[in-house]
Design an enzyme around this catalytic site. Structure first.
Site, PDB file in Angstrom:
ATOM      1  CG  ASP A 135       1.021  -6.026  13.738  1.00 55.37           C
ATOM      2  OD1 ASP A 135       1.033  -6.693  14.792  1.00 55.37           O
ATOM      3  OD2 ASP A 135       1.842  -6.192  12.823  1.00 55.37           O
ATOM      4  CG  HIS A 142      11.223  -6.846  14.579  1.00 54.95           C
ATOM      5  ND1 HIS A 142      11.559  -7.627  13.504  1.00 54.95           N
ATOM      6  CD2 HIS A 142      10.248  -6.008  14.135  1.00 54.95           C
ATOM      7  CE1 HIS A 142      10.822  -7.289  12.457  1.00 54.95           C
ATOM      8  NE2 HIS A 142      10.016  -6.315  12.814  1.00 54.95           N
ATOM      9  NE  ARG A 151      14.323   4.715  10.525  1.00 55.15           N
ATOM     10  CZ  ARG A 151      13.382   3.790  10.646  1.00 55.15           C
ATOM     11  NH1 ARG A 151      12.552   3.556   9.658  1.00 55.15           N
ATOM     12  NH2 ARG A 151      13.266   3.101  11.755  1.00 55.15           N
ATOM     13  CD  GLU A 207       6.544  -8.428  10.636  1.00 54.32           C
ATOM     14  OE1 GLU A 207       5.443  -8.081  11.107  1.00 54.32           O
ATOM     15  OE2 GLU A 207       7.426  -7.611  10.251  1.00 54.32           O
TER      16      GLU A 207
HETATM   17 CA    CA Z   1       3.800  -7.155  12.302  1.00 56.43          CA
END
Ligand code: CA
Length: 434
Positions: A135, A142, A151, A207
């Protein structure tokens, strides 16, 4: 890179009437491959045409094909797609031309009509054997939005614009569209608590990704140069990389995603080939002031048409909506070309730069393909600002993250003037309790 030919002619019509409907995902210009089975029978390989599947094993028997095409159909009659995927782009183009001619108006309808089966009457599986799954994280909007949540002072890490970020995922838990998604349990550390707890995730998310399937592979110790990378891509599907955000937040440092991601990922049933996508390629560009890719990730072909113009949509249907007969509603939309900072070919070139061997059927996830606006979010994490700003559905229900009984559907299509619109079908899953 695939170029346009007679199979892309927008005027081309099929003798399969449903393939000529303006809104079908599967006109004769598409011809995606999938794996299906009739009730009680073995898996077979088919091609989607309108609302039907052309059974390629039957098609091989029912009409006369040129010998090179017959050999490819024999490979597919094993019920596995991988052997054909391994044969690469030239074989794919040969079969595409033959299937296009056979399914076109004036083709051998009498011989092939008995080889059709309605999609509604078959089960559609994971389209091929996926040996390995990687992945990536190509969606820069995103990456920036999620980085801000995790963060705030350092959202986009300095390597992002230089190296395609990825991790090795787990192929065994990749499931077909329609497979129920069991809410995962795991460790989470609630804010203000001294010790973690184990239990069902409270922040289950989707996602919105594309999945790139590898066709011909490369030997261990060799690299695929960028100029050849497109020839190693078989095609593209929709991909939902279900994610448990509370588990992810606690476990992700220092080695990245683990149990927050590998409980399930859903693929759409049809692989849209790189040939079918040829009319929908776009220039790959970098914003002014951003670093240009290093030479092994940069060439004229990618600059000219490395990007994929795919319109993507996320739809949600809650259990209450389903009981009331309400269809899924769109909760966000985005475009892959706008969202992606790296192209599929760059991912292949980068993945193999160290000599790593890719194999036929391997799957590369794109990463979440969010646009720059909130309404273009490819995850609920972004759509609801980390769960702090739930949205309201037409029936008044509110959602921050997914609840048990929710059905999540991804849809995708390509269209532009001068080309026939093609689609990907649906990538769906319903959440069931832990
Ligand atoms: Ca992903």
């Amino acid at each position: 890179m695939s170029t346009l030919d007679a199979t892309h002619d927008p005027a081309l019509q099929s003798w399969v009437a449903s393939a000529n409907a303006a809104d079908t995902d599967f006109p004769i210009q598409n011809l995606p491959f999938g794996r299906f089975r009739r009730p009680g029978q073995a898996w077979r390989i088919g091609v989607a045409i309108g609302d039907q599947v052309l059974d390629l094993e039957l098609a091989a028997e029912h009409t006369k094909w040129p010998s090179d095409v017959q050999a490819l159909l024999a490979l597919l009659a094993t019920g596995e797609l991988n052997g054909f995927m391994a044969r690469g782009a030239a074989a794919r183009r040969t079969l595409r031309r033959a299937l296009s001619q056979a399914l076109a108006a004036g083709g051998p309808e009498d011989a092939l009509a008995p080889c059709l089966v309605p999609q509604a009457e078959v089960e559609l599986g994971v389209p091929c054997r996926i040996g390995d799954y990687t992945d990536f994280y190509v969606g820069i909007h995103h990456a920036t939005a999620v980085g801000k949540l995790f963060r705030p002072d350092n959202p986009l890490l300095p390597n992002y614009k230089w190296v395609p970020i990825g991790y090795h995922g787990r192929a065994s838990s990749i499931v077909a569209s329609g497979t129920p998604i069991r809410r995962p349990r795991g460790q989470t550390q609630a804010a203000g608590q001294d010790a973690p707890e184990v239990g069902p995730t409270q922040r289950l998310d989707l996602e919105l990704e594309l999945g790139f399937f590898i066709g011909a592979g490369n030997a261990l110790g060799t690299s695929i140069p960028l100029a050849e990378a497109e020839d190693h891509l078989f095609g593209v599907c929709l991909f939902n990389d279900w994610s448990a955000r509370d588990i992810q937040a606690w476990e992700y440092q220092p080695l990245g995603p683990f149990l927050a991601k590998n409980f399930a990922s859903t693929v759409s049933p049809w692989i849209v080939t790189m040939e079918a996508l040829a009319p929908f390629r776009r220039p790959f560009t970098r914003p002014a002031g951003d670093p240009q890719p290093l030479p092994y990730l940069d060439d004229a072909g990618q600059r000219e048409r490395g990007a994929l113009d795919v319109q993507l949509e996320v739809r949600l249907q809650t259990a209450a909506m389903r009981e009331a007969g309400m269809p899924p509603v769109a909760i966000s939309n985005s475009n892959a070309a706008q969202a992606a900072y790296w192209t599929a070919a760059q991912l292949v070139a980068h993945h193999t730069v160290n000599g790593c061997n890719l194999q036929p059927g391997d799957l590369l996830g794109s990463g979440t393909l969010s646009g720059p606006e909130r309404a273009q979010a490819g995850s609920l994490l972004e759509l609801t600002a980390g769960g702090k700003e739930p949205f309201t559905l037409p029936n008044g229900e509110r959602r921050a993250f997914l609840q048990d009984g929710d059905t999540l559907v991804l849809a995708g299509h390509c269209e532009r003037p001068g080309a026939r619109r093609i689609g990907f079908g649906l990538c769906a899953g319903t959440v069931v309790p832990a």
